[in-house]
Structure formats: C-alpha cells, structure tokens
Design a protein around this motif. Structure first.
Motif, PDB file in Angstrom:
ATOM      1  N   HIS A 168      -1.606  45.162  -5.864  1.00  0.00           N
ATOM      2  CA  HIS A 168      -0.294  45.540  -6.396  1.00  0.00           C
ATOM      3  C   HIS A 168      -0.236  47.035  -6.664  1.00  0.00           C
ATOM      4  N   ALA A 205       5.011  39.056   0.082  1.00  0.00           N
ATOM      5  CA  ALA A 205       4.388  37.839  -0.444  1.00  0.00           C
ATOM      6  C   ALA A 205       3.094  37.499   0.281  1.00  0.00           C
ATOM      7  N   GLU A 214       1.482  43.333  -2.678  1.00  0.00           N
ATOM      8  CA  GLU A 214       2.295  42.233  -3.191  1.00  0.00           C
ATOM      9  C   GLU A 214       3.363  42.720  -4.181  1.00  0.00           C
ATOM     10  N   TYR A 215       4.559  42.150  -4.036  1.00  0.00           N
ATOM     11  CA  TYR A 215       5.638  42.332  -5.001  1.00  0.00           C
ATOM     12  C   TYR A 215       6.259  40.964  -5.256  1.00  0.00           C
ATOM     13  N   SER A 216       6.577  40.675  -6.500  1.00  0.00           N
ATOM     14  CA  SER A 216       7.431  39.522  -6.761  1.00  0.00           C
ATOM     15  C   SER A 216       8.864  39.920  -6.448  1.00  0.00           C
ATOM     16  N   ASP A 219      10.008  42.148  -9.121  1.00  0.00           N
ATOM     17  CA  ASP A 219       9.456  43.501  -8.952  1.00  0.00           C
ATOM     18  C   ASP A 219      10.267  44.302  -7.934  1.00  0.00           C
ATOM     19  N   ARG A 255      14.413  34.545  -2.841  1.00  0.00           N
ATOM     20  CA  ARG A 255      13.961  35.906  -3.141  1.00  0.00           C
ATOM     21  C   ARG A 255      15.154  36.822  -3.410  1.00  0.00           C
TER      22      ARG A 255
END
Length: 488
Positions: A168, A205, A214-216, A219, A255
């Motif tokens: 991240h 993802a 990675e990002y949610s 985020d 998303r």
C-alpha cells in the motif's frame, strides 16, 4: 436505406478487412429463414469516441530493435486514420509495469522535494514511441489523446518496500504521490505529450508478482477527492480527467458506489475504467451506464494471456465478442493492451507473457499481424469519433448455421450512426457454417426492407430467385468471419 459496401475478414481465406461485392453475400434462399437481424434506427444510446492501445516500455523496446521502416509500418498500422486502424487513444504507464524490462521509478530514492525526479527511463522507449504515434495520427489529419496509469509508486513510498507483490501507499506519502502525478504530466507536456486522462491505480485489488499496489474503493475515492483532484487544480490541470478502478468488470459497480460515497469524490471522479480478465460480466457495466449516466465508462486493458498465439483465429473472435458487448453496455472508449510484442510475448520482467495484435520477429525484422488486429479494425476503422450507438439484434426461432446450438453466443451484432450520417453495422459468425439471415430495419414509422445499391445488378449477379423487389433481403456471413456493413 441502402447497403452501400461490405468489408469482411474470414478464416481460411485471404480476406482481411477486404471489400466484398455485395451481390456475393445475398443468400440464395427460397425457403424459410428463421433468423432475423433487426437494425433499429429509432433508438439511440451513448456516443463513442474511439479505440486505442498501450505504449508500454516493452512495445517501445521491441519497436526500437526493428528497421526504421518496419517500426513505422507498425505505428501507421494502428494510428494512421487513412490506411490503418485509426486509433485515437494511447495508454502510457508512470514508473514500470510488468511489460517493462525491470522495475524502475522516476524517483527511485527518497526525495520528498521531487527535485531528483527523472524522466530518463521514460524517455528511452516510451516518449519516442508516444511522439511517433502522435505524428502518425497528425499526418493523417487526426490526433491522439493519452491516458496515464501507474502500476506502483517507488519502493520507499510503500509499506512493503517493494514495487511488486501489492502493498500500500504509505499515508504520509499520499500528498506527495499526487504531486508525483502532476510532475510526470508536466514533464510529458514539455515533451509534446498531453495527458488527458489518468487512472489512480492499475488493478488496485490485485496482489501481483509484478508491479502492483492495493487500494480499497474508499481509498481511491479519498485519494481523488482530497489529494489528486486538488493537486490538479493547484497545478492548472483541471482538464485532466480522473478515473477509478481500472480493473475487472466483476466488482465495477460496487467499487464505483463505494468510491463515490466518499465526500467530494463525485467532484473529481469523471469515470470508471475496466478490464476483461474476470469474464464477461457486461451487466455490471450496463448497470453503471443506466444508474450513473454522468460516469464515463472506458475499457483500458485486455489481452490474450499465457503467451503469443501467432496465427490463431479465436483471438480475433474474443476481441470482437468483448468489443461488441462492452459497447452495447455503454462503453465510450476502448483501449487494447500492448500494441506490439516479440515472438515470445514479451519482454516481461516477471515472465507474464501475452499475445498482441502485432507480433514482431526482431531477428527477421518482420511483423506478424494477428487475427485480433483485423477484428479490431472492423470496428476502429469505420466507427467515427462521435458516433451514436443504435440498437441491433439477432432473433431466431431455431439455431441454423450454428454448431454449438447457442445462436446468441455464436452470432453477434453492433450498430452505430456516424456524424456523417452513415450507419455502421457489424456482424460476427463464430460457427463453422454460413450464417443466413433476413435483414430488417426498424424506424419510428415501422419496419422497412433494406435495399442494396444497384439492386437489379446485384440480383442478377447473385442469380437469386428470391431477390425480387418485394422479397425479404436474405444475407449471409461466412464461417468464422466478421463483416462491417456501411449503410446510407
């Protein structure tokens, strides 16, 4: 309305986006044809802007090792609007991606001032290719719009201290990473390459063995609303559009909704980008188009995985299937992956070899044009920027001319009306037999029969007793073929 011209690409023939005498595609059918293709010109959908490909370091490297005239042949094959596939878009990467020669970054060592920011690696293979692509388009009275995507920040900005294997972006570097975007865009502009769109992260993802981060969804929304959008505004780059997701269709809707739930995200998020690797799932793209009409939908990556397939035919058919259904679902731009790879399907610094529409043999100095190149061309050469999608569909009581018994899977169609008034109708046949069908046109005033230019001549040449002035118009698409019809 008349069918003016037909272009065709077919397996086991020499036809490659070749113009076919219309009379040759009139079906000599005196019996009942239970399959109908209907073009509905009374219903319109989204406006489409064009096609494109990715100018990766690997593509630039391979092309740099070819003779100058062969390199130019490949570029013109894609970006010349008069003799090639008329691409209007190009995707470039910031820092390295898997289709790079190794991991690298514009700022490999910690420097929060960004003063040591370097374009040296980008300028080696990517910038020259982008410049030549732009020149090829301009030479044919067109232009190219560039999309920028990162695969990973530098190692020192990440919690795993690695450009590969996910990880991240560290919270203390979110603002600096936004400035990194600005710096790269400004440097590209100095080189004559204007970035029009960015995606926040390629495949956010996925934890990949290659460059990844990675990002949610939250985020991504937060990064757009609190960092990237304001950074663009402060730098006078408000015209650069921000897209989220840049991953598969499967999670696209959820998303998007999670990202847009972040306060302020809707101000900066212009659209959603997506790939094809998780399967069809077109209903998710269609749902976004219907629920969020102001969100732009752009396909940004797809390829045949697992290495090159030199000479394979299914690759083109896979492209056509995806293009047809993405555009039918509301997509406004469609960008392929690497424009050129070597005969191994690389180079790729982690061995993730793939296919490309053009493969290049560096030793022979030769290009190999794949079926995917020609299948894409049936769309990209004829659908003009600003074309509006029309409704078209196959219907059958039976499944004649199919071998699988699933007509909708084996025969597909797509239609657009160009700004100049011409209608482009595309038909695919993935079976091993001729697909015979009746062609009808639906208007606001009801159904009408399509004519063929020089109808009497075509009827005589086809020697078709059924082709009378009042008869239905029966046509055929050959086995394993794609056709583009031009109607006026």
């Amino acid at each position: 309305m008349k069918i003016e011209r037909i272009f065709e690409t077919a397996k086991d023939t020499n036809e490659r986006i070749s113009e076919i005498n219309v009379s040759e595609r009139i079906a000599n059918a005196s019996g009942w044809i239970p399959t109908t293709l209907t073009l509905d010109v009374s219903k319109t959908f989204q406006s489409f802007e064009g096609f494109g490909g990715a100018l990766t370091e690997s593509s630039g490297y391979v092309l740099s090792r070819l003779p100058a005239e062969v390199r130019q042949q490949a570029i013109d094959a894609y970006y010349n609007t008069k003799t090639g596939n008329a691409y209007r878009f190009a995707r470039v990467h910031m820092n390295s991606c898997d289709f790079s020669l190794e991991n690298w970054a514009c700022l490999p060592e910690r420097d929060e001032s960004l003063e040591s920011f370097s374009m040296e690696r980008t300028d080696k293979y990517i910038t020259p290719l982008a410049s030549d692509v732009k020149k090829a388009a301009q030479a044919s009275d067109s232009d190219v719009r560039f999309l920028l995507s990162p695969w990973s920040p530098p190692t020192w900005m990440k919690d795993n201290n690695d450009m590969n294997h996910g990880g991240h972006l560290l919270p203390q570097y979110w603002e600096l990473w936004a400035k990194y975007f600005v710096k790269f865009i400004q440097k590209m502009s100095e080189r004559g390459i204007k970035i029009s769109f960015v995606t926040i992260q390629n495949e956010p993802a996925a934890v990949q063995t290659w460059d990844s981060c990675e990002y949610s969804a939250t985020d991504e929304g937060k990064f757009a609303a609190e960092y990237l959008g304001p950074a663009f505004e402060a730098a006078g780059l408000s015209d650069v559009k921000i897209y989220i997701w840049d991953h598969n269709r499967d999670l696209a809707l959820e998303r998007l909704e999670e990202s847009l739930a972040v306060p302020g995200a809707d101000k900066y998020v212009a659209g959603l980008a997506f790939h094809w690797y998780s399967g069809d799932q077109y209903e998710n793209i269609k749902a976004i188009a219907e629920k969020y009409p102001d969100i732009d939908l752009i396909f940004t990556e797809g390829c045949i995985e697992g290495g090159p397939r030199n000479g394979a035919w299914f690759t083109g058919e896979r492209y056509a299937h995806n293009i047809i259904n993405d555009l039918r679902s509301g997509c406004t731009k469609w960008i392929d992956w690497n424009i050129v790879l070597d005969m191994q399907g690389g180079p790729n610094h982690v061995g993730n070899y793939c296919d490309a529409p053009i493969l290049a043999d560096e030793a022979e100095g030769k290009l190999y044009f794949q079926s995917s190149f020609f299948y894409i061309g049936h769309f990209s050469r004829f659908i003009q920027p600003g074309a509006v999608r029309l409704n078209s569909d196959f219907f059958s009581w039976m499944t004649p001319a199919t071998v699988s018994g699933h007509l909708r899977d084996e025969a597909e169609t797509l239609a657009f009306k160009n700004p100049d008034g011409t209608i482009i109708l595309i038909v695919t046949n993935r079976t091993e037999a001729n697909l015979l069908f009746e062609f009808k046109i639906q208007t606001e005033n009801g159904s009408q029969r399509a004519d063929i230019r020089d109808w009497e001549k075509a009827r005589t040449e086809a020697n078709s007793n059924s082709a009378s002035e009042s008869a239905p118009l029966y046509l055929k698409c050959p086995p394993r073929a794609i056709q583009t019809w031009i109607l006026k």
